[in-house]
Write a protein that holds these residues in place. Sequence first.
Motif, PDB file in Angstrom:
ATOM      1  N   PHE A 109       0.595  -0.867   0.139  1.00  0.00           N
ATOM      2  CA  PHE A 109      -0.463   0.322  -0.704  1.00  0.00           C
ATOM      3  C   PHE A 109       0.129   1.824  -0.005  1.00  0.00           C
ATOM      4  CE2 PHE A 109      -3.923  -3.022   1.195  1.00  0.00           C
ATOM      5  CZ  PHE A 109      -4.592  -2.488   0.301  1.00  0.00           C
ATOM      6  N   GLN A 165      -6.753  -0.284   6.163  1.00  0.00           N
ATOM      7  CA  GLN A 165      -5.511  -0.127   4.703  1.00  0.00           C
ATOM      8  C   GLN A 165      -5.083  -1.603   4.885  1.00  0.00           C
ATOM      9  OE1 GLN A 165      -4.899   3.803   3.170  1.00  0.00           O
ATOM     10  NE2 GLN A 165      -6.811   4.157   2.537  1.00  0.00           N
ATOM     11  N   GLY A 462      -2.718  -1.184  -4.169  1.00  0.00           N
ATOM     12  CA  GLY A 462      -1.827  -1.580  -3.537  1.00  0.00           C
ATOM     13  C   GLY A 462      -2.106  -3.258  -4.451  1.00  0.00           C
TER      14      GLY A 462
END
Lengths: 555, 333
Positions: A109, A165, A462
């Motif tokens: 990420f 995330q 990602g």
Amino acid sequence: MSKFDEASHYRQEDLLKIDWRPPKTPWMKTPVDFRPGTYIYPGKAKNLKVLDLPNPRDWSVEDQDWKLPEDWKKRVLDGMADRLSKYRSFKVFMDTCVRCGACADKCHFFLGSGDPKNMPVLRAELLRAVYRKDFTALGKIFGELAGARELTTDVIKEWFYYFYQCTECRRCSVFCPYGIDTAEITMMGRELLGLLGIYVNWVIEPVANCYRFGNHLAIQPHGFVDTLEFMADDIEDVTGIRVDIPINRKGAEILFVTPSGDLVADPGIYTCMGYLLLFHELGLDYTWSTYASDGGNFGLFTSAEAMKRLNAKIYAEAKRLKVKWILGGECGHMWRVIHQYMDTLNGPADFLEVPRSPITGTVFKHARSTKMIHLMEFVADLIRHNKLKLDKSRNDHLRVTFHDSCNPSRAMGIFEEPRYVIRSVCNHFYEMPDNTIREQTFCCGGGAGLGTDENMEMRLRGGLPRGSALRHVQEKYGVNMMAAMCAIDRATLVTVADYWAPGVKITGITELVANAMVFTGEKRRTRNLRGEPIPGMELEESETTTVEQGAAIHG
Amino acid sequence: MNVLVALGAAVGVFAAGMAGGALGLGWLFGVVIPGLALLVFLGGLAVKVWDWVSTPVPFRIPTTCGQQTSLDWIKPNKLENPHTGIQALGRMALEVLCFRSLLRNTKAEMVQGRRLAYRTSLGLWLGAMLMHWSLLVILIRHLRLMTNPVPAFVSFLEAADGFLEIGLPAVFVTTVTFLAGVTYLLARRFTNPQVRYISLAGDYFPLFLLLGIGLSGVWMRHFGKVDIAAIKELMLSLFHFSPAVPEGISPVFYGHLFLASVLLAYIPFSKIAHMAGIFLSPTRNLANNNRAVRHVNPWDYPVKVHTYEEYEEELRDKMVAAGLPVEKPLEKE
């Protein structure tokens, strides 16, 4: 005009403009930018109620007021103290980080977004700063100078954004000199948010479904039967073989458990058809279960307690059905739960026997306590003992690479079994670059409950490191198929591959195996499990004539 | 800002020690403070380690970095994915002695604006190895000042360390490598934008302390030519628990000693506790034999589950209609 939840909404050149240099403002003073495409919708009240979770309510991320309980701060700090006293991992990881930054550019990420709070070290600092403020001497005395931070509702919002995330892939923990595992940090962060009733629906709805119906997708027993029967029809169409489907059958030797994603999503269903064919050909004495119809466990992405509540079904069902041992299908996070947690959570499984292959007689001693083995361990053993009749050439049109899934790689270490199986059923196999496979493998970008479309921008970002490595072997070797033994991969990598390496398709390993297997009594195989014609396996001239004549007659 | 605070603090510590020496506070800076620092270090670290050790490890969660132990004919990677306690010990030894994980370090690059590539990046590993190993050798060398007669291994190490025979007194290799390591680690914090962004005052402070300790030591040995006999007399008296502060010790020595005292006392309360924490990291020090040997969670508690009976109760009619076996037959209407 495409919307933010569609991949076509994002232009590659925009996503590739990544600036890894941090902004001018210090991270504690950089507010979260909740833009659509980068966060996941909150958990709905009805799902929290099914699970008796605190503070069920309907709310929205964009709302100023997240309707937190009155005593939210106390709940979080008490929860933190509680977990610090229960998890050595949490405590040691809070204390030992030296901020060397070795983890920074290891996170998919961060690599794909450049957002500094996606550096694993800063993701952990989100918790660590609050820890310093309330739990350490230096933090209490020196405050901000010592990196301490007051817990506010803005901090809670930031936690929500960044702990959803993180896919708990553990790649950073491979590179950390102290083995600090961000999955552990994220799990703690999510548990603390859970104390306030903050969940994402993409995780908590599957948990609620799995709790009630045995699988994440809320497939009810009759639907389960129908789904497998449809697959049996398709199998018969392609192979001429009618497979039997034992479900909830008492006294079977083996209970088979696989992620429910295999039942519904393309291309997972072809892997599932592969299971059915393989077991049929072996004459395996086994059964499916509708009550334990998901090995996947989104409880892992919720809390240790939720994980235990869902996982309990597997041993309970094994006991009720009086099986001897358990076989697990191709799944990623399921195998983290099975391998690292199940025996501790719901064992000991002293009512089961040490897994022993009825075909080869191999005793799987490494699973002597948990009594559950991975399908690839089982199949690798079969192939090693020449128990499968294989025609590799049926996969000759495929140039295959293998995506190591995060959890089986870094929480188990199952690297050679799948490779041995793939090499045994495919003539053309190519590895992606060294820094992107095995223990250094990159996440699909959609694990740990992030694989939903409203999170599309972050999924594509990602997915960039994986997509980039895939693109590399596509250009270099003409790779056109990526195998993955994970149901989430089979769902999310399709999007990633279509976007970053268009033309590469995704498959499970058992699909490749079943396509190469020569079954007893099969008809001439001209189509694979997807129903596509197999190049080079077209009917020969004499047969073509017969078919044409047949067609003419029918026509 | 963080840098300036840390630098200011370290300079302040050194200046205070110097001033103490110059003002004749030898007892305070040569005896009381070092003694207290040692106590705080030992006591603080013991408390810290006890705090960690007494916290349970509910789950066995090693991060596996190699092939598992499974089928007989597949070779497991015993050091990167240990299956036994001994193998896990081997893994820990690699980590503690060779910084195994840092040896994997890579640097990501965007090639031609569209492809990610990863280059091996060993600067951090090298800088850390230089700093830590040199520091260890230097600490052992310092035993010369605290023992009489000097043990053979200390003299041997000293001779080996000074093998270059440059200068008089000879320059030790570890002096150079230590300063190089610390300087690299500091420079990296300044120049790497991501590392600078995450650095706290507490990250610069110990580096400045180490740099100050190293530079003042170099000055004393090679430039100031301090009265080493007097220093040894002080140190020996300390270790015989009959402190005596001789005259004529350079104030720089007190600056040096105060820096070291502050560092020592700072360890248990700061990130430098990683020197003990690394031994207790559950992702590194456990064997990956989860399916072979059950791990027990000491605080495990029963949870509410949805039992098969509840499941069948809700769905029995659908199960029967689908031809699935049930535990209790459908009630006749």
